[in-house]
Design a protein around this motif. Structure first.
Motif, PDB file in Angstrom:
ATOM      1  N   ASP A   1       0.834  -1.215   0.000  1.00 32.41           N
ATOM      2  CA  ASP A   1       0.000   0.000   0.000  1.00 32.41           C
ATOM      3  C   ASP A   1       0.864   1.258   0.000  1.00 32.41           C
ATOM      4  O   ASP A   1       0.536   2.240  -0.683  1.00 32.41           O
ATOM      5  CB  ASP A   1      -0.913   0.028   1.236  1.00 32.41           C
ATOM      6  N   HIS A   2       1.932   1.236   0.778  1.00 31.22           N
ATOM      7  CA  HIS A   2       2.824   2.414   0.809  1.00 31.22           C
ATOM      8  C   HIS A   2       3.486   2.617  -0.548  1.00 31.22           C
ATOM      9  O   HIS A   2       3.628   3.750  -1.012  1.00 31.22           O
ATOM     10  CB  HIS A   2       3.855   2.276   1.926  1.00 31.22           C
ATOM     11  N   ALA A   3       3.895   1.502  -1.187  1.00 29.23           N
ATOM     12  CA  ALA A   3       4.479   1.609  -2.534  1.00 29.23           C
ATOM     13  C   ALA A   3       3.450   2.208  -3.503  1.00 29.23           C
ATOM     14  O   ALA A   3       3.783   3.036  -4.362  1.00 29.23           O
ATOM     15  CB  ALA A   3       4.955   0.244  -3.020  1.00 29.23           C
ATOM     16  N   THR A   4       2.195   1.804  -3.351  1.00 28.53           N
ATOM     17  CA  THR A   4       1.111   2.354  -4.178  1.00 28.53           C
ATOM     18  C   THR A   4       0.951   3.853  -3.946  1.00 28.53           C
ATOM     19  O   THR A   4       0.810   4.626  -4.905  1.00 28.53           O
ATOM     20  CB  THR A   4      -0.209   1.618  -3.848  1.00 28.53           C
ATOM     21  N   ASN A   5       0.990   4.274  -2.673  1.00 27.15           N
ATOM     22  CA  ASN A   5       0.914   5.716  -2.373  1.00 27.15           C
ATOM     23  C   ASN A   5       2.020   6.471  -3.099  1.00 27.15           C
ATOM     24  O   ASN A   5       1.789   7.536  -3.685  1.00 27.15           O
ATOM     25  CB  ASN A   5       1.108   5.981  -0.869  1.00 27.15           C
ATOM     26  N   ILE A   6       3.236   5.914  -3.026  1.00 21.16           N
ATOM     27  CA  ILE A   6       4.386   6.573  -3.643  1.00 21.16           C
ATOM     28  C   ILE A   6       4.175   6.668  -5.158  1.00 21.16           C
ATOM     29  O   ILE A   6       4.386   7.727  -5.762  1.00 21.16           O
ATOM     30  CB  ILE A   6       5.693   5.812  -3.308  1.00 21.16           C
ATOM     31  N   ALA A   7       3.726   5.556  -5.763  1.00 14.32           N
ATOM     32  CA  ALA A   7       3.504   5.544  -7.216  1.00 14.32           C
ATOM     33  C   ALA A   7       2.457   6.586  -7.614  1.00 14.32           C
ATOM     34  O   ALA A   7       2.603   7.283  -8.628  1.00 14.32           O
ATOM     35  CB  ALA A   7       3.084   4.146  -7.667  1.00 14.32           C
ATOM     36  N   GLU A   8       1.393   6.721  -6.801  1.00 19.80           N
ATOM     37  CA  GLU A   8       0.361   7.731  -7.093  1.00 19.80           C
ATOM     38  C   GLU A   8       0.934   9.141  -6.996  1.00 19.80           C
ATOM     39  O   GLU A   8       0.611  10.010  -7.816  1.00 19.80           O
ATOM     40  CB  GLU A   8      -0.822   7.571  -6.128  1.00 19.80           C
ATOM     41  N   ASP A   9       1.789   9.352  -5.996  1.00 19.70           N
ATOM     42  CA  ASP A   9       2.420  10.671  -5.867  1.00 19.70           C
ATOM     43  C   ASP A   9       3.318  10.972  -7.069  1.00 19.70           C
ATOM     44  O   ASP A   9       3.398  12.119  -7.506  1.00 19.70           O
ATOM     45  CB  ASP A   9       3.248  10.738  -4.571  1.00 19.70           C
ATOM     46  N   VAL A  10       4.003   9.936  -7.573  1.00 23.57           N
ATOM     47  CA  VAL A  10       4.886  10.134  -8.727  1.00 23.57           C
ATOM     48  C   VAL A  10       4.072  10.516  -9.963  1.00 23.57           C
ATOM     49  O   VAL A  10       4.426  11.446 -10.697  1.00 23.57           O
ATOM     50  CB  VAL A  10       5.727   8.862  -9.006  1.00 23.57           C
ATOM     51  N   ILE A  11       2.956   9.822 -10.169  1.00 21.22           N
ATOM     52  CA  ILE A  11       2.119  10.134 -11.334  1.00 21.22           C
ATOM     53  C   ILE A  11       1.600  11.565 -11.246  1.00 21.22           C
ATOM     54  O   ILE A  11       1.616  12.318 -12.220  1.00 21.22           O
ATOM     55  CB  ILE A  11       0.959   9.112 -11.464  1.00 21.22           C
ATOM     56  N   PHE A  12       1.202  11.975 -10.034  1.00 23.36           N
ATOM     57  CA  PHE A  12       0.733  13.353  -9.853  1.00 23.36           C
ATOM     58  C   PHE A  12       1.872  14.346 -10.061  1.00 23.36           C
ATOM     59  O   PHE A  12       1.704  15.386 -10.703  1.00 23.36           O
ATOM     60  CB  PHE A  12       0.128  13.528  -8.453  1.00 23.36           C
TER      61      PHE A  12
END
Lengths: 197, 197
Positions: free
Chosen positions: A169-180
């Protein structure tokens, strides 16, 4: 995370013990990175992608600190688990650990390289982790119902699988932040364009 | 959170079902708040406490969105739990819910009022929540060992207690951000002064 799960598979107490207390350098970096981000924001008043990159760093910093906490939680559960006879051969949990670590590495690489397609791949992997968590739960429930002496150690394995899922889940948060950060496109909650650039 | 736990205590399916899917407005606000914070940072280039307040808002926004997710996780566990006969009279879990909700409310009040002493109180309450979580686990382990038919519903109660503990963790995160916002003092990891003002 790797040491904690390796310690579980190899039943290596010394390895697991090294994980416990290993969050001191992470905690120091957590504070230092936050402090540097605030200085950058205050002194350089960045715009657009630079602004998003620094705010992303503040958030990623929090995510990574939590991953360190989860590694310790896993190590604590492994220590308790090793006080009992092994419940079963461990296959799904090491698999979960591999996926979670891969997601974490890819999410951080995607931040450094500003690579949206790599970040997108991280989001796709989360489903597999979730499926494995459900599988681990079902398997262990069967063991517990058949033999109550497996209840305590099984609970620790279930906890470990949930900690690994939360690392994903934390990796997913990071990936979402990168896309943004890269696109100013918010992919959370299937949102459309809400650019800040 | 309140509805999910009330639904558990009263065995009120309709109440629990209203929680499931109730995160749509939270998710919309999550995106909108983030977008507004980025606009404030980009357009007004705030300094010192204003800068820290806006970055804190970005982080608190993430914490609150996760609390919404946890409320749904609780509701899902309650739905599963209600398919079985009740394991025991519920005392500690409603108590945990009260504490977690109180911590969350106080942490948000401390943000609005920039009130460090209220934020500090939130940090102190986390220990009580942790102790109750351990108590819930021990009680339910005893039930499971005595009667395997209680294993499945007990696992859901254990999960619920862990979700409530994580809500307390999010309130703690918010309180730490408030203390940093107001004083530029980092209270995480027992750190000293690392001011950004």
């Amino acid at each position: 995370v790797r040491s904690a799960v390796e310690g579980l598979v190899e039943r290596d107490t010394a390895l697991v013990d090294r994980v416990l207390g290993g969050d001191v350098p992470i905690n120091q970096l957590h504070i230092e990175i936050d402090s540097r981000c605030f200085k950058l924001l205050a002194l350089h008043q960045p715009m657009a992608v630079d602004l998003r990159a620094i705010v992303a760093a503040v958030k990623i910093n929090t995510d990574l600190e939590r991953v360190g906490d989860l590694a310790i939680n896993i190590a604590e559960a492994v220590r308790r688990y090793m006080r009992h006879a092994p419940v079963k051969e461990l296959i799904d949990i090491p698999r979960m650990a591999d996926i979670a670590q891969g997601m974490l590495r890819d999410s951080l690489d995607s931040y450094v390289r500003q690579d949206i397609s790599l970040a997108q791949r991280v989001l796709n992997e989360d489903d597999e982790l979730d499926a494995l968590k459900t599988q681990v739960f079902r398997d262990l429930l069967t063991f517990m119902l058949q033999d109550p002496s497996t209840i305590e150690p099984s609970l620790d394995l279930i906890l470990i699988s949930r900690h690994l899922e939360r690392i994903g889940d934390h990796a997913t948060n990071i990936a979402e932040d990168v896309i943004f950060m890269v696109s100013a496109r918010d992919v959370r909650h299937h949102a459309g364009e809400v650019g800040a650039s």
